[in-house]
Design a protein around this motif. Structure first.
Motif, PDB file in Angstrom:
ATOM      1  N   LYS A 123       0.829  -1.215   0.000  1.00  0.00           N
ATOM      2  CA  LYS A 123       0.000   0.000   0.000  1.00  0.00           C
ATOM      3  C   LYS A 123       0.866   1.269   0.000  1.00  0.00           C
ATOM      4  O   LYS A 123       0.550   2.252  -0.668  1.00  0.00           O
ATOM      5  CB  LYS A 123      -0.900   0.009   1.233  1.00  0.00           C
ATOM      6  N   ARG A 148      -9.602   8.119  -2.337  1.00  0.00           N
ATOM      7  CA  ARG A 148     -10.463   7.016  -1.913  1.00  0.00           C
ATOM      8  C   ARG A 148     -10.992   6.242  -3.123  1.00  0.00           C
ATOM      9  O   ARG A 148     -11.414   6.825  -4.107  1.00  0.00           O
ATOM     10  CB  ARG A 148     -11.629   7.593  -1.108  1.00  0.00           C
ATOM     11  N   TYR A 208      -5.123   7.330   5.345  1.00  0.00           N
ATOM     12  CA  TYR A 208      -4.553   5.978   5.342  1.00  0.00           C
ATOM     13  C   TYR A 208      -4.722   5.261   6.683  1.00  0.00           C
ATOM     14  O   TYR A 208      -4.740   4.032   6.726  1.00  0.00           O
ATOM     15  CB  TYR A 208      -3.068   6.041   4.975  1.00  0.00           C
ATOM     16  N   GLU A 230      -7.461   2.599   6.811  1.00  0.00           N
ATOM     17  CA  GLU A 230      -7.109   1.483   5.929  1.00  0.00           C
ATOM     18  C   GLU A 230      -5.998   0.632   6.553  1.00  0.00           C
ATOM     19  O   GLU A 230      -6.020  -0.605   6.478  1.00  0.00           O
ATOM     20  CB  GLU A 230      -6.638   2.075   4.587  1.00  0.00           C
ATOM     21  N   THR A 260      -7.360  -1.613   9.248  1.00  0.00           N
ATOM     22  CA  THR A 260      -8.082  -2.743   8.648  1.00  0.00           C
ATOM     23  C   THR A 260      -7.091  -3.792   8.139  1.00  0.00           C
ATOM     24  O   THR A 260      -7.256  -4.994   8.373  1.00  0.00           O
ATOM     25  CB  THR A 260      -8.970  -2.259   7.490  1.00  0.00           C
ATOM     26  N   ASP A 261      -6.042  -3.337   7.432  1.00  0.00           N
ATOM     27  CA  ASP A 261      -5.048  -4.261   6.861  1.00  0.00           C
ATOM     28  C   ASP A 261      -4.316  -5.053   7.935  1.00  0.00           C
ATOM     29  O   ASP A 261      -3.905  -6.191   7.708  1.00  0.00           O
ATOM     30  CB  ASP A 261      -4.033  -3.492   6.009  1.00  0.00           C
ATOM     31  N   TYR A 288     -11.593  10.685   5.739  1.00  0.00           N
ATOM     32  CA  TYR A 288     -12.341   9.845   4.791  1.00  0.00           C
ATOM     33  C   TYR A 288     -12.863  10.620   3.590  1.00  0.00           C
ATOM     34  O   TYR A 288     -12.861  10.125   2.472  1.00  0.00           O
ATOM     35  CB  TYR A 288     -13.518   9.186   5.525  1.00  0.00           C
TER      36      TYR A 288
END
Length: 605
Positions: free
Chosen positions: A419, A484, A453, A456, A459-460, A572
């Motif tokens: 990422k 996004r 980020y 994200e 979550t990752d 976001y």
């Protein structure tokens, strides 16, 4: 009384404020029966809730006839403007490093400022009693960091203390008696030099203002270290700007000194001591308060420029004015100007229409704290997506990049690197094992690529990763970076959401709200599962006929909606979206929608 001025600097959550608690207790600052609170120096509500220090604050303790003024500094780079000013008031620093984590990005940030001012540090390896502590490795990393930052030989020859702030002990040896903090107190008195200003007590009075505060009874307060001379209540002073221009002349109404956690009036302030002065009406941070015969201002420490900007505007949504009491642009502007006066790291600009204001600062956290404070004061605002500030050098467009330090479980390191170095155009600098199945990744990533980020990343890494970032340098513009990827679900009606309608929308993506909540046309109610925006109707109820009743079918069971915090919402949104902030709720909304796109989406839905 003998005097020492020292600042405690460290990365976020390495134990600065907890150590100051123990210093206050063991120096006899508290009465035996006095009620005390944990992290007493974190007096701000948001500081207590988040467990971080935002504002630099001073206290003082007495140790065997020596008064030690201690300044607790923020550990996050977003509040670095506080650190840069505060370090000019002290003669030494205690660098606190977690014995397990070692030096982190903010450690590097504040240490570079301290070394640049020529201060001699004391290194305190904290939390050495943790099961995963590796004090020898942490000490080697600290030494390497000093060398990389260009420390002098004298600064490299730093004394080391092994400590546990929570348990209240510090020793010069790792296997010491572990009884109390007397070894640290003695080292501060022995290693930190007395203020050089003491030799200038016979000269006319001068002081550089480093922090601005206020008292409901005595008004405006400016705090700083007395550079020369002595000051008595009732003396007449003048205030000079950085350029030496005269701002005002005033009579000193009161002088306050730090004694424990409180400030007490004193009769005389002498060179070298840290005091607060009352009586002025216009003077502010970085101004010089001095005797009438002095003509030149004291040079102020330069402040690093802002790297991001956010537009603050009035809340003009259909639900505006229902929660807050301060909604006019004039009131918002006054509050922002008041903030910029005390926080030199923030810059305010008016937009041509006068309805919104561009606020520039260090990072998303700094902006989030300012917005949170304003909503608690009763303000309603609309907030734009953060934008990175570019600058021109020799005709070339330059952008800020940040050094990102990440600790993740080994199984997630591949996804994180992909990422950062792929769509976000970062460069991998270092990757190594950090013990206990963790991997430490260091990368240089454009600030633009890091906006949004954090969610994200969590979550990752399934919530187990730790990400720290700090401004690194300016580099040539790296080209467009994709924002996004997902579109949003937008309400096409005004009213109250219906559970049946939301249940039917769950296949379209994840929702940000539940049933029986107020929505309006243009409000974002969820994230689309595809990359385009979609207008939907969250008010559509079940059609009733004479063949069935509304309660005869199985009850609707909704998935728990995703509730985003203020910072998550700001990160976001896209460029054509706003965050609506009120004292009670945070909403997202679309600025506009093309009529042709609206027709196409209506047919699709």
């Amino acid at each position: 009384m003998d005097l020492r001025n020292i600042a405690i600097i460290a990365h976020v959550d390495h134990g600065k404020t907890t150590l100051v608690d123990e210093l206050l207790k063991q120096s006899g600052t508290y009465r035996e029966n006095q009620a005390t609170t944990e992290r007493a120096m974190d007096s701000n509500d948001i500081e207590r809730e988040r467990g971080i220090t935002i504002l630099a604050k001073a206290t003082s303790v007495e140790w065997h006839g020596t008064r030690v003024n201690i300044v607790d500094t923020p550990g996050h780079a977003d509040f670095g403007g506080e650190v840069e000013r505060i370090l000019s008031m002290v003669d030494g620093v205690c660098l606190l490093v977690d014995a397990a984590e070692g030096p982190m990005p903010q450690t590097k940030f504040v240490l570079a400022k301290a070394l640049g001012l020529g201060l001699k540090p004391i290194v305190v390896l904290n939390k050495v009693d943790k099961p995963d502590a590796e004090p020898d490795r942490a000490l080697n990393e600290v030494f390497d960091l000093f060398a990389n930052l260009g420390a002098s030989d004298e600064q490299l020859d730093f004394p080391t203390v092994y400590a546990s702030g929570r348990s209240g002990w510090a020793d010069l040896e790792l296997d010491g008696p572990r009884k109390d903090l007397s070894a640290l107190f003695d080292l501060i008195v022995r290693h930190v030099e007395p203020p050089k200003q003491i030799a200038h007590r016979d000269e006319p009075f001068s002081m550089l203002a480093t922090t601005l505060g206020s008292d409901p009874f005595i008004g405006r307060l400016l705090t700083g270290r007395v550079q020369t001379g002595t000051l008595k209540a009732g003396d007449t002073l003048k205030a000079l700007s950085r350029d030496g221009d005269r701002i005002e002349q005033f009579r000193v109404s009161k002088i306050l000194a730090f004694r424990g956690l409180s400030q007490q009036p004193i009769d005389v302030a002498e060179a070298g001591d840290i005091v607060s002065v009352a009586g002025m009406t216009k003077a502010t941070v970085a101004d010089t308060l001095c005797a009438l015969e002095i003509e030149n201002a004291i040079p102020a420490q330069p402040i690093d420029p802002p790297t991001i900007s956010v537009t603050f505007g009035i809340n003009d949504s259909p639900l505006a004015g229902k929660d807050g009491t301060k909604v006019q642009s004039r009131v918002i502007r006054e509050r922002l100007m008041k903030e910029a006066e005390s926080n030199v790291a923030i810059k305010i600009e008016d937009t041509p229409g006068g309805e919104s204001f561009i606020v520039s600062g260090r990072g998303e956290l700094q902006m989030g704290v300012l917005i949170e404070n304003m909503r608690r004061e009763g303000f309603e605002l609309s907030i734009s997506r953060p934008r990175v500030i570019f600058r021109e050098e020799d005709g070339q467009r330059m952008e800020p990049i940040e050094e990102v330090t990440i600790d993740v479980d080994e199984e997630f390191s591949g996804a994180v690197i992909e990422k950062l170095t792929g769509p976000r155009k970062g460069d991998l600098v270092e990757m190594r094992a950090a013990g206990a199945g963790k991997t430490r990744i260091i990368a240089h990533v454009p600030s633009r690529g890091l906006i949004g980020y954090q969610g994200e990343f969590m979550t990752d890494t399934r919530g187990t990763g730790v990400l720290n970032r700090i401004f690194h340098d300016w580099v040539p513009y790296k080209g467009p970076i994709q924002g996004r990827r997902q579109g949003v679900l937008i309400s096409m009606e005004n009213g109250t959401t219906v559970a049946f309608a939301l249940w039917n929308l769950e296949d379209r993506g994840k929702l940000f709200l539940g049933a029986q909540e107020q929505v309006y046309e243009g409000m974002i109610i969820g994230e689309h599962s595809r990359d385009n925006d979609l207008e939907v109707n969250p008010l559509k109820g079940k059609k009733l006929t004479n063949m069935r009743a509304s309660g005869s079918d199985e009850a609707v069971r909704l998935t728990t909606p995703t509730r985003m915090s203020l910072e998550e919402s700001i990160a976001y949104i896209d460029d054509d979206e706003l965050v609506e902030v009120t004292p009670k709720i945070v909403r997202l909304r679309k600025l506009h929608l093309d009529p042709h796109e609206r027709k196409r989406q209506s047919r699709a839905s």
